[in-house]
Scaffold this motif. Sequence first.
Motif, mmCIF file in Angstrom:
data_model
loop_
_atom_site.group_PDB
_atom_site.id
_atom_site.type_symbol
_atom_site.label_atom_id
_atom_site.label_comp_id
_atom_site.label_asym_id
_atom_site.label_seq_id
_atom_site.Cartn_x
_atom_site.Cartn_y
_atom_site.Cartn_z
ATOM 1 N N THR A 197 60.661 16.780 26.128
ATOM 2 C CA THR A 197 60.707 17.335 24.739
ATOM 3 C C THR A 197 59.450 17.472 24.102
ATOM 4 O O THR A 197 59.002 16.362 23.676
ATOM 5 C CB THR A 197 61.715 16.795 23.868
ATOM 6 N N ASN A 295 67.580 30.664 24.157
ATOM 7 C CA ASN A 295 66.936 29.532 24.068
ATOM 8 C C ASN A 295 65.809 29.513 22.770
ATOM 9 O O ASN A 295 65.346 28.427 22.357
ATOM 10 C CB ASN A 295 65.841 29.525 25.395
ATOM 11 N N SER A 299 65.579 26.938 19.313
ATOM 12 C CA SER A 299 64.410 25.843 19.411
ATOM 13 C C SER A 299 63.202 26.193 18.339
ATOM 14 O O SER A 299 62.830 25.656 17.691
ATOM 15 C CB SER A 299 63.999 25.736 20.687
ATOM 16 N N ARG A 400 60.750 22.747 23.996
ATOM 17 C CA ARG A 400 61.231 22.409 22.422
ATOM 18 C C ARG A 400 62.571 22.159 22.200
ATOM 19 O O ARG A 400 63.387 23.192 22.846
ATOM 20 C CB ARG A 400 60.586 23.678 21.855
ATOM 21 N N SER A 401 63.021 21.120 21.696
ATOM 22 C CA SER A 401 64.446 21.130 21.279
ATOM 23 C C SER A 401 64.683 21.551 20.069
ATOM 24 O O SER A 401 63.882 21.705 19.023
ATOM 25 C CB SER A 401 64.883 19.541 21.475
ATOM 26 N N GLY A 402 66.079 22.046 19.943
ATOM 27 C CA GLY A 402 66.501 22.378 18.630
ATOM 28 C C GLY A 402 66.922 21.215 17.577
ATOM 29 O O GLY A 402 67.086 21.364 16.390
#
Length: 462
Positions: A197, A295, A299, A400-402
Motif C-alpha cells: 500500500t 479502482n 483510491s 493506493r488504498s481507499g
Amino acid sequence: MENIKAYVTQHKDRFINELIELLKIPSISADSAYSQDVLNTADAVKKALLTAGCDTVEICETPGYPIVYGEKIVDNNLPTVLVYGHYDVQPADPIELWDSPPFEPVIKKTEIHPDGAIFARGSCDDKGQMYMHVKALEYMVENNNLPCNVKFMIEGEEEIGSTSLAWFVERNQEKLANDVILISDTGMISNTQPSITTGLRGLSYVEVEVTGPNRDLHSGLYGGAVANPINILTKMIASLHDENNHITIPGFYDKVEELSTEERAEMAKAPFSLEAYKKALDINEVYGEKGYTTNERNSIRPTLDVNGIWGGYTGEGAKTVIASKAHAKISMRLVPNQDWEEITELFTKHFINIAPKAVKVKVIPHHGGQGYVTPINNIGYKAASKAYEKTFGITPIPQRSGGSIPIVALFEKELKSKTILMGFGLDSDAIHSPNEHFGIFNYLKGIETIPLFFKYFTEMSK
Ligand code: BES
Ligand code: MN
Ligand code: MN
C-alpha cells in the motif's frame, strides 16, 4: 534467515492458538461497556511482547486508552524499526449477521482461503496483523538474528480516531525516534499477487442534526404545514452529489491532485475483474463518479457517504408522527492535498447554507485525518518489496488504498519518518463487517515475510 519457514511450520499451531486467545477479548474502543476488556487486551499485548523478547515493555497511560510500548535495542549504531498496530476492534454489530459469535474464534475454510481462516472480530483488523509482528520478533530473538533495533507502539483507539496516540506522539518524539515505521493494517490484491500500500485516504467524519418543530407532531394535524426534518435532511443529503456523482460542496475539489494519464495507466495494470467484483457483492452494476474506474473511485478520488441515518418512528407497526429531529453520520474520504479540517469547514458552511429557513441545522465534527502517499524509491519500500518477492515468489505491485489510518500523516510530521504499509489482509476478509476473518496462509506468510524486511532494511541502510 533460511530457517524462518521451518520455524513457522514448527510453531504454527501455537501461533494460531495464541492469536485465538487474544481475539476472545472484546476490545471494542467505541463502546464504553467494554472498557475493562480494552484494558485487559493492553495487558495481554504487553505480556506477549515480553515473552517474544522485548527488553522492556510499558503500558503508557494517556487521557484515553493506554499505549503499549516495547523495545529491544541491540546497538545504537544500527537502524531502528518502529512497528505500529492497534489492539482495539470495531463493534461487532449487527451481531445477528454473524455465522459464529464474533468473540469465539473458529477456523473455517473458504473459497479464497482453502487453508482455513480465523473468523472473529479483529482477526484481520488489526489483532491478527499486529500479532504477526510479535511472532516475527519471537523468531528473530529466538534464533539470534534480529538485525537492528525494534520499537513497538500498539494503541487502543485506532478505530475511534487515535486521539490519545496523537497526544502521545507529540510528547515522546525522542523515545519514538526511528528510521522507518512499519505497519500491517492494510490489505493486498490477492494471495497470488501481493501488493504494497502506497497511499491512504484522509477522512473527515461529521454528524448532522436537523431540527424542525420543538416536539414530535401528529402527522395528520401538522403534516404538510411544517417542515418534516427527515424529509428535509434526506433532500439535503441527496443534493450533495450531482447527476455525475460529483460532490457539490463548493471548493471540495480545489486541492485534489489529478493523476497524470501515465500514472492512471500504471494503476490500471493491477489485476482486477469487474465481473468478480460485482459477483462478490451481489450487485448488477457498480456506481460512482463519472469518468473514473472502480479502482480509481475507491483510491484516488474523494467521496462522501452517509454512514448512518435515523429519526422518527422505526419500531413495530405504524405510528403517524412528524419527528422533531433527524440525524445522519457522514464520512468524507479525502485524497492527498485535501486538508481534513478545511473540508470539514467547507462541508459545515455548505450544509448550513442549503438548509431551508424552516429548520435549524447543527453540524458536529467527529474526527478526521490527512491522507498519505509514500514514494517507492526509498529503501523502506525496496526492502519490503524484496521481502515479499522472496516469500511469494512474485514482485509486489504498489497500490493506493481507499482506507484511512489518519495517524500515519502525523507520524511523518512529528517523527519525520516514512511509513511502510505491509498489509497481508484481503478486501474480502470483511473487516468492520460481520464474519470478519483472516487467512491462516496470510497470517503465517506475514510472520515469514516481516523478518526479511528487517534484514533487507538493515542491509540497505549501510
Ligand atoms: N485498518 C483500517 C484501515 C485500512 C483497512 C486501510 C484496509 C487500508 C486497507 C483501520 O483500522 C480503519 O478502519 N480505519 C478507519 C479510520 C479510523 C479513523 C476510524 C477507516 O478507514 O474507516
Ligand atoms: Mn486497522
Ligand atoms: Mn478498522
